[in-house]
Design a protein around this motif. Structure first.
Motif, mmCIF file in Angstrom:
data_model
loop_
_atom_site.group_PDB
_atom_site.id
_atom_site.type_symbol
_atom_site.label_atom_id
_atom_site.label_comp_id
_atom_site.label_asym_id
_atom_site.label_seq_id
_atom_site.Cartn_x
_atom_site.Cartn_y
_atom_site.Cartn_z
ATOM 1 N N GLY A 53 30.628 -24.709 5.660
ATOM 2 C CA GLY A 53 29.542 -25.206 4.830
ATOM 3 C C GLY A 53 30.012 -26.361 3.962
ATOM 4 O O GLY A 53 31.188 -26.497 3.638
ATOM 5 N N ALA A 54 29.050 -27.191 3.594
ATOM 6 C CA ALA A 54 29.379 -28.328 2.745
ATOM 7 C C ALA A 54 29.657 -27.824 1.330
ATOM 8 O O ALA A 54 29.077 -26.846 0.871
ATOM 9 N N LEU A 55 30.543 -28.501 0.647
ATOM 10 C CA LEU A 55 30.937 -28.104 -0.696
ATOM 11 C C LEU A 55 29.861 -28.531 -1.678
ATOM 12 O O LEU A 55 29.441 -29.682 -1.713
ATOM 13 N N GLY A 56 29.386 -27.576 -2.453
ATOM 14 C CA GLY A 56 28.376 -27.866 -3.467
ATOM 15 C C GLY A 56 29.021 -27.904 -4.844
ATOM 16 O O GLY A 56 30.197 -27.617 -5.027
ATOM 17 N N ALA A 57 28.229 -28.231 -5.807
ATOM 18 C CA ALA A 57 28.729 -28.309 -7.184
ATOM 19 C C ALA A 57 29.043 -26.906 -7.701
ATOM 20 O O ALA A 57 28.254 -25.983 -7.539
ATOM 21 N N GLY A 58 30.187 -26.728 -8.294
ATOM 22 C CA GLY A 58 30.573 -25.450 -8.877
ATOM 23 C C GLY A 58 31.063 -24.427 -7.869
ATOM 24 O O GLY A 58 31.231 -23.263 -8.208
ATOM 25 N N GLU A 59 31.283 -24.820 -6.624
ATOM 26 C CA GLU A 59 31.761 -23.891 -5.593
ATOM 27 C C GLU A 59 33.231 -24.158 -5.304
ATOM 28 O O GLU A 59 33.725 -25.273 -5.468
ATOM 29 N N ALA A 60 33.927 -23.119 -4.860
ATOM 30 C CA ALA A 60 35.343 -23.256 -4.523
ATOM 31 C C ALA A 60 35.482 -23.924 -3.162
ATOM 32 O O ALA A 60 34.661 -23.733 -2.274
ATOM 33 N N ALA A 66 39.701 -29.566 1.941
ATOM 34 C CA ALA A 66 39.139 -29.774 0.601
ATOM 35 C C ALA A 66 37.645 -30.078 0.629
ATOM 36 O O ALA A 66 36.938 -29.819 -0.344
ATOM 37 N N GLU A 67 37.138 -30.586 1.741
ATOM 38 C CA GLU A 67 35.717 -30.939 1.822
ATOM 39 C C GLU A 67 34.838 -29.753 2.227
ATOM 40 O O GLU A 67 33.619 -29.842 2.164
ATOM 41 N N ASN A 68 35.416 -28.622 2.615
ATOM 42 C CA ASN A 68 34.653 -27.444 3.057
ATOM 43 C C ASN A 68 34.530 -26.414 1.940
ATOM 44 O O ASN A 68 35.453 -26.218 1.160
ATOM 45 N N ARG A 69 33.410 -25.720 1.946
ATOM 46 C CA ARG A 69 33.166 -24.649 0.989
ATOM 47 C C ARG A 69 33.953 -23.419 1.414
ATOM 48 O O ARG A 69 33.991 -23.044 2.586
ATOM 49 N N ALA A 70 34.562 -22.746 0.453
ATOM 50 C CA ALA A 70 35.334 -21.538 0.738
ATOM 51 C C ALA A 70 34.387 -20.378 1.009
ATOM 52 O O ALA A 70 33.383 -20.211 0.323
ATOM 53 N N GLU A 71 34.704 -19.594 2.031
ATOM 54 C CA GLU A 71 33.889 -18.432 2.403
ATOM 55 C C GLU A 71 34.474 -17.137 1.848
ATOM 56 O O GLU A 71 33.773 -16.331 1.284
ATOM 57 N N VAL A 72 35.773 -16.937 2.051
ATOM 58 C CA VAL A 72 36.442 -15.697 1.644
ATOM 59 C C VAL A 72 37.842 -16.019 1.121
ATOM 60 O O VAL A 72 38.357 -17.109 1.335
ATOM 61 N N ALA A 73 38.427 -15.025 0.478
ATOM 62 C CA ALA A 73 39.822 -15.137 0.055
ATOM 63 C C ALA A 73 40.691 -14.431 1.090
ATOM 64 O O ALA A 73 40.327 -13.386 1.627
ATOM 65 N N ASP A 75 43.361 -12.083 2.560
ATOM 66 C CA ASP A 75 43.880 -10.793 2.119
ATOM 67 C C ASP A 75 45.406 -10.772 2.077
ATOM 68 O O ASP A 75 45.996 -9.855 1.520
ATOM 69 N N GLY A 76 46.052 -11.776 2.666
ATOM 70 C CA GLY A 76 47.508 -11.830 2.647
ATOM 71 C C GLY A 76 48.052 -12.557 1.440
ATOM 72 O O GLY A 76 48.976 -12.089 0.779
ATOM 73 N N CYS A 77 47.470 -13.731 1.117
ATOM 74 C CA CYS A 77 48.021 -14.550 0.030
ATOM 75 C C CYS A 77 47.016 -14.828 -1.080
ATOM 76 O O CYS A 77 47.401 -15.286 -2.146
ATOM 77 N N GLY A 78 45.728 -14.609 -0.852
ATOM 78 C CA GLY A 78 44.725 -14.829 -1.884
ATOM 79 C C GLY A 78 44.123 -16.213 -1.890
ATOM 80 O O GLY A 78 43.269 -16.507 -2.732
ATOM 81 N N ARG A 79 44.530 -17.092 -0.987
ATOM 82 C CA ARG A 79 43.957 -18.436 -0.930
ATOM 83 C C ARG A 79 42.511 -18.363 -0.449
ATOM 84 O O ARG A 79 42.165 -17.538 0.385
ATOM 85 N N TYR A 80 41.699 -19.289 -0.955
ATOM 86 C CA TYR A 80 40.317 -19.377 -0.487
ATOM 87 C C TYR A 80 40.292 -20.198 0.792
ATOM 88 O O TYR A 80 40.898 -21.258 0.867
ATOM 89 N N VAL A 81 39.594 -19.677 1.816
ATOM 90 C CA VAL A 81 39.527 -20.371 3.102
ATOM 91 C C VAL A 81 38.077 -20.507 3.559
ATOM 92 O O VAL A 81 37.225 -19.692 3.213
ATOM 93 N N CYS A 82 37.824 -21.541 4.348
ATOM 94 C CA CYS A 82 36.480 -21.780 4.881
ATOM 95 C C CYS A 82 36.277 -20.960 6.151
ATOM 96 O O CYS A 82 37.178 -20.267 6.623
ATOM 97 N N ALA A 83 35.090 -21.061 6.733
ATOM 98 C CA ALA A 83 34.771 -20.292 7.940
ATOM 99 C C ALA A 83 35.613 -20.728 9.127
ATOM 100 O O ALA A 83 35.877 -19.937 10.032
ATOM 101 N N VAL A 84 36.064 -21.970 9.146
ATOM 102 C CA VAL A 84 36.888 -22.462 10.251
ATOM 103 C C VAL A 84 38.296 -21.865 10.175
ATOM 104 O O VAL A 84 38.878 -21.486 11.185
#
Length: 188
Positions: A53-60, A66-73, A75-84
């Protein structure tokens, strides 16, 4: 994706689509033979492709994109990742770097697999140091060989079945030696 051609199993000629579209039993126009058509709905269904998803204002944003919206964190390291980037394994989400690092790989459920062939070899050969232990370990090794024959082995192809056969044969020889020894003792 639907197949555009269907061949008759008897005469091997292509059956036009009008003869097989929407029916289960198809009659070949060339040889008049009938055959059953099995349709797989998954082949006709459109594949679902994960799109970020496209990154919106106030979203991780995604740690890797960096241009993609984060979907989930992860479970191994806690980083936010996109659907891809998200890799779902057994209900948990992981990022690509956690799948690549050896430390996190050991924690994944798919990486814990018992290697029965190696356990059977150890149970057959190791007790030879203290030979009376073979009275217990030889039947254990033989039973383990029989139990593990249909179990999945290592994800790396190798000599799994060969190791099982060697351990089974060696355990059988040990059991035979014990039976022979007991037979000789009983005949005296």
């Amino acid at each position: 994706m639907t197949p555009h051609k269907l061949a008759c199993p008897k005469c091997r000629r292509t059956v036009p689509e009008v003869y097989w579209q929407g029916v289960d039993v198809v009659r070949c126009p060339a040889c008049e033979g009938e055959f059953e058509q099995l349709r797989f709905p998954a082949l006709a269904a459109a594949r679902r492709v994960e799109r970020a998803g496209a990154l919106g204002a106030g979203e991780a944003n995604c740690y890797f994109h960096a241009e993609n919206r984060a979907e989930v964190a992860c479970d191994g390291c806690g980083r936010y990742v996109c659907a891809v980037c998200r890799v779902a394994i057994s209900g948990r989400n992981y990022c690509p770097s956690c799948l690549e690092t050896r430390a996190d790989r050991r924690k994944l459920p798919e990486n814990h697999r018992l290697l029965y062939d190696r356990i059977a070899l150890v149970a057959a050969f190791l007790p030879l140091i203290v030979w009376p232990a073979t009275l217990i370990t030889a039947p254990l090794a033989l039973g383990l060989c029989l139990y593990a024959w249909r179990k999945p082995g290592s994800v790396i192809p190798g000599w799994r079945r060969t190791r099982l056969v060697v351990a089974g044969l060696f355990a059988t020889v040990q059991i035979g030696a014990w039976l022979y020894g007991f037979g000789v003792m009983l005949l005296k």
